[in-house]
Design a protein around this motif. Sequence first.
Motif, PDB file in Angstrom:
ATOM      1  N   GLU A  47       0.917  -1.375   0.009  1.00  0.00           N
ATOM      2  CA  GLU A  47      -0.091   0.085  -0.025  1.00  0.00           C
ATOM      3  C   GLU A  47       0.909   1.255  -0.136  1.00  0.00           C
ATOM      4  N   ARG A  48       2.035   1.337   0.661  1.00  0.00           N
ATOM      5  CA  ARG A  48       2.821   2.335   0.648  1.00  0.00           C
ATOM      6  C   ARG A  48       3.502   2.509  -0.797  1.00  0.00           C
ATOM      7  N   LEU A  49       3.833   1.154  -1.126  1.00  0.00           N
ATOM      8  CA  LEU A  49       4.300   1.605  -2.669  1.00  0.00           C
ATOM      9  C   LEU A  49       3.145   2.112  -3.594  1.00  0.00           C
ATOM     10  N   TRP A  50       2.000   1.566  -3.507  1.00  0.00           N
ATOM     11  CA  TRP A  50       0.757   2.022  -4.386  1.00  0.00           C
ATOM     12  C   TRP A  50       0.503   3.682  -4.106  1.00  0.00           C
ATOM     13  N   VAL A  51       0.677   4.163  -2.798  1.00  0.00           N
ATOM     14  CA  VAL A  51       0.786   5.535  -2.412  1.00  0.00           C
ATOM     15  C   VAL A  51       2.003   6.096  -3.449  1.00  0.00           C
ATOM     16  N   ILE A  52       3.025   5.741  -3.319  1.00  0.00           N
ATOM     17  CA  ILE A  52       4.289   6.418  -4.138  1.00  0.00           C
ATOM     18  C   ILE A  52       3.824   6.334  -5.534  1.00  0.00           C
ATOM     19  N   PHE A  53       3.334   5.235  -6.092  1.00  0.00           N
ATOM     20  CA  PHE A  53       2.915   4.959  -7.558  1.00  0.00           C
ATOM     21  C   PHE A  53       1.833   6.277  -7.968  1.00  0.00           C
ATOM     22  N   SER A  54       0.958   6.418  -7.110  1.00  0.00           N
ATOM     23  CA  SER A  54      -0.184   7.275  -7.288  1.00  0.00           C
ATOM     24  C   SER A  54       0.390   8.724  -7.420  1.00  0.00           C
ATOM     25  N   THR A  55       1.279   8.973  -6.577  1.00  0.00           N
ATOM     26  CA  THR A  55       1.807  10.383  -6.488  1.00  0.00           C
ATOM     27  C   THR A  55       2.882  10.535  -7.741  1.00  0.00           C
ATOM     28  N   CYS A  56       3.556   9.425  -8.192  1.00  0.00           N
ATOM     29  CA  CYS A  56       4.381   9.790  -9.520  1.00  0.00           C
ATOM     30  C   CYS A  56       3.524   9.743 -10.785  1.00  0.00           C
ATOM     31  N   MET A  57       2.120   9.340 -10.702  1.00  0.00           N
ATOM     32  CA  MET A  57       1.379   9.476 -11.663  1.00  0.00           C
ATOM     33  C   MET A  57       0.791  10.868 -11.967  1.00  0.00           C
ATOM     34  N   GLU A  58       0.469  11.355 -10.630  1.00  0.00           N
ATOM     35  CA  GLU A  58      -0.138  12.758 -10.543  1.00  0.00           C
ATOM     36  C   GLU A  58       0.910  13.581 -10.970  1.00  0.00           C
ATOM     37  N   ILE A  59       2.190  13.638 -10.594  1.00  0.00           N
ATOM     38  CA  ILE A  59       3.045  14.469 -11.071  1.00  0.00           C
ATOM     39  C   ILE A  59       3.429  14.137 -12.601  1.00  0.00           C
ATOM     40  N   LEU A  60       3.225  13.177 -13.347  1.00  0.00           N
ATOM     41  CA  LEU A  60       3.526  13.042 -14.660  1.00  0.00           C
ATOM     42  C   LEU A  60       2.431  13.509 -15.333  1.00  0.00           C
ATOM     43  N   GLU A  61       1.192  13.667 -14.838  1.00  0.00           N
ATOM     44  CA  GLU A  61       0.028  14.235 -15.485  1.00  0.00           C
ATOM     45  C   GLU A  61       0.257  15.754 -15.601  1.00  0.00           C
ATOM     46  N   VAL A  62       0.585  16.183 -14.373  1.00  0.00           N
ATOM     47  CA  VAL A  62       1.017  17.632 -14.259  1.00  0.00           C
ATOM     48  C   VAL A  62       1.823  18.082 -15.465  1.00  0.00           C
ATOM     49  N   ASP A  63       2.830  17.548 -15.567  1.00  0.00           N
ATOM     50  CA  ASP A  63       4.167  17.783 -16.131  1.00  0.00           C
ATOM     51  C   ASP A  63       3.778  17.656 -17.703  1.00  0.00           C
ATOM     52  N   MET A  64       2.794  16.550 -17.866  1.00  0.00           N
ATOM     53  CA  MET A  64       2.503  16.323 -19.432  1.00  0.00           C
ATOM     54  C   MET A  64       1.442  17.752 -19.592  1.00  0.00           C
ATOM     55  N   ARG A  65       0.599  17.950 -19.009  1.00  0.00           N
ATOM     56  CA  ARG A  65      -0.205  19.269 -19.118  1.00  0.00           C
ATOM     57  C   ARG A  65       0.772  20.415 -19.361  1.00  0.00           C
ATOM     58  N   ARG A  66       1.643  20.524 -18.691  1.00  0.00           N
ATOM     59  CA  ARG A  66       2.603  21.728 -18.744  1.00  0.00           C
ATOM     60  C   ARG A  66       3.166  21.543 -20.056  1.00  0.00           C
ATOM     61  N   ALA A  67       3.729  20.672 -20.500  1.00  0.00           N
ATOM     62  CA  ALA A  67       4.390  20.182 -21.793  1.00  0.00           C
ATOM     63  C   ALA A  67       3.319  20.983 -22.876  1.00  0.00           C
ATOM     64  N   LEU A  68       2.131  20.258 -22.691  1.00  0.00           N
ATOM     65  CA  LEU A  68       1.480  20.609 -23.695  1.00  0.00           C
ATOM     66  C   LEU A  68       1.225  22.204 -23.820  1.00  0.00           C
ATOM     67  N   GLU A  69       0.810  22.822 -22.678  1.00  0.00           N
ATOM     68  CA  GLU A  69       0.807  24.414 -22.767  1.00  0.00           C
ATOM     69  C   GLU A  69       1.932  24.802 -23.452  1.00  0.00           C
ATOM     70  N   LEU A  70       3.001  24.597 -23.022  1.00  0.00           N
ATOM     71  CA  LEU A  70       4.242  25.296 -23.514  1.00  0.00           C
ATOM     72  C   LEU A  70       4.302  24.858 -25.009  1.00  0.00           C
ATOM     73  N   GLY A  71       4.111  23.528 -25.373  1.00  0.00           N
ATOM     74  CA  GLY A  71       4.301  23.221 -27.063  1.00  0.00           C
ATOM     75  C   GLY A  71       3.306  24.008 -27.710  1.00  0.00           C
ATOM     76  N   GLN A  72       2.154  24.576 -27.157  1.00  0.00           N
ATOM     77  CA  GLN A  72       1.149  25.281 -28.140  1.00  0.00           C
ATOM     78  C   GLN A  72       1.743  26.807 -28.008  1.00  0.00           C
ATOM     79  N   GLU A  73       2.272  27.163 -26.687  1.00  0.00           N
ATOM     80  CA  GLU A  73       2.679  28.794 -26.930  1.00  0.00           C
ATOM     81  C   GLU A  73       4.054  29.129 -27.506  1.00  0.00           C
ATOM     82  N   PHE A  74       4.838  27.858 -27.705  1.00  0.00           N
ATOM     83  CA  PHE A  74       6.145  28.152 -28.206  1.00  0.00           C
ATOM     84  C   PHE A  74       6.288  27.112 -29.174  1.00  0.00           C
TER      85      PHE A  74
END
Length: 237
Positions: free
Chosen positions: A76-103
């Motif tokens: 369960e501790r590993l699952w929480v770490i995994f969920s956190t990694c997925m949340e961070i990945l989603e945020v960074d992918m959205r940021r990359a999309l915004e930057l790619g559209q703006e620049f």
Amino acid sequence: MVKEECKTMLDALNKVTACYRHMVISAGGTSDSHNLREELRKTRQKAQDLAVANRNKLTSVLKDKTITKEDRADYERLWVIFSTCMEILEVDMRRALELGQEFPINVPKKHLIQTGMTGGTSAVAARAMSVQNMKYEAETNLDLADLKDLEHEICQVEEMMYEMEMKVNVPQWTVEAKQDPGAELKSTVSIGASSVGAISLDENKSYCDPSKALAGVVFTAVLIVAIVLAVCVVKLS
């Protein structure tokens, strides 16, 4: 063996996710380039592949009713770490999309600086059909296609996170950490304090040396005399 395998896979996902975040920060800046955008694409795909592997492994383990209570707590501790990694990945992918559209990476600087047109209609048409402009148009289409792929992949990550919550119900607030908050920082401070203490003891021992103490007194006396002479010179001048 299964637990160590899960830890290894999760560690790989954590490193790839951190690498992706480091590269996303450079998007749209002076170090942006075609190579960076290509590395971003490869890295996010690698992160998604690792995410699927981690999800499948942890989901199958946590659904097993035969594992012990202690092992379940570790998974369960590993699952929480995994969920956190997925949340961070989603945020960074959205940021990359915004930057790619703006620049957009394929916009030539001359098209941003020059305004208006010169020359006759035939000359303008010839420039518009030049090989360079055709290449620019092709590269722009590739850039737009990558952004569309990124949008689709963001939706896939969202669906994966939703499925995770439905299949394995592990509320993060119910998972207990093995260490107290700030334990690593405290251990680092304690190590540093012990090192400083050892240095202080060594210094105190060296100060007890009579010859060094005498040298210190002589040096202090010479320094005081020099200061007095400097003051006298200033007043006389």
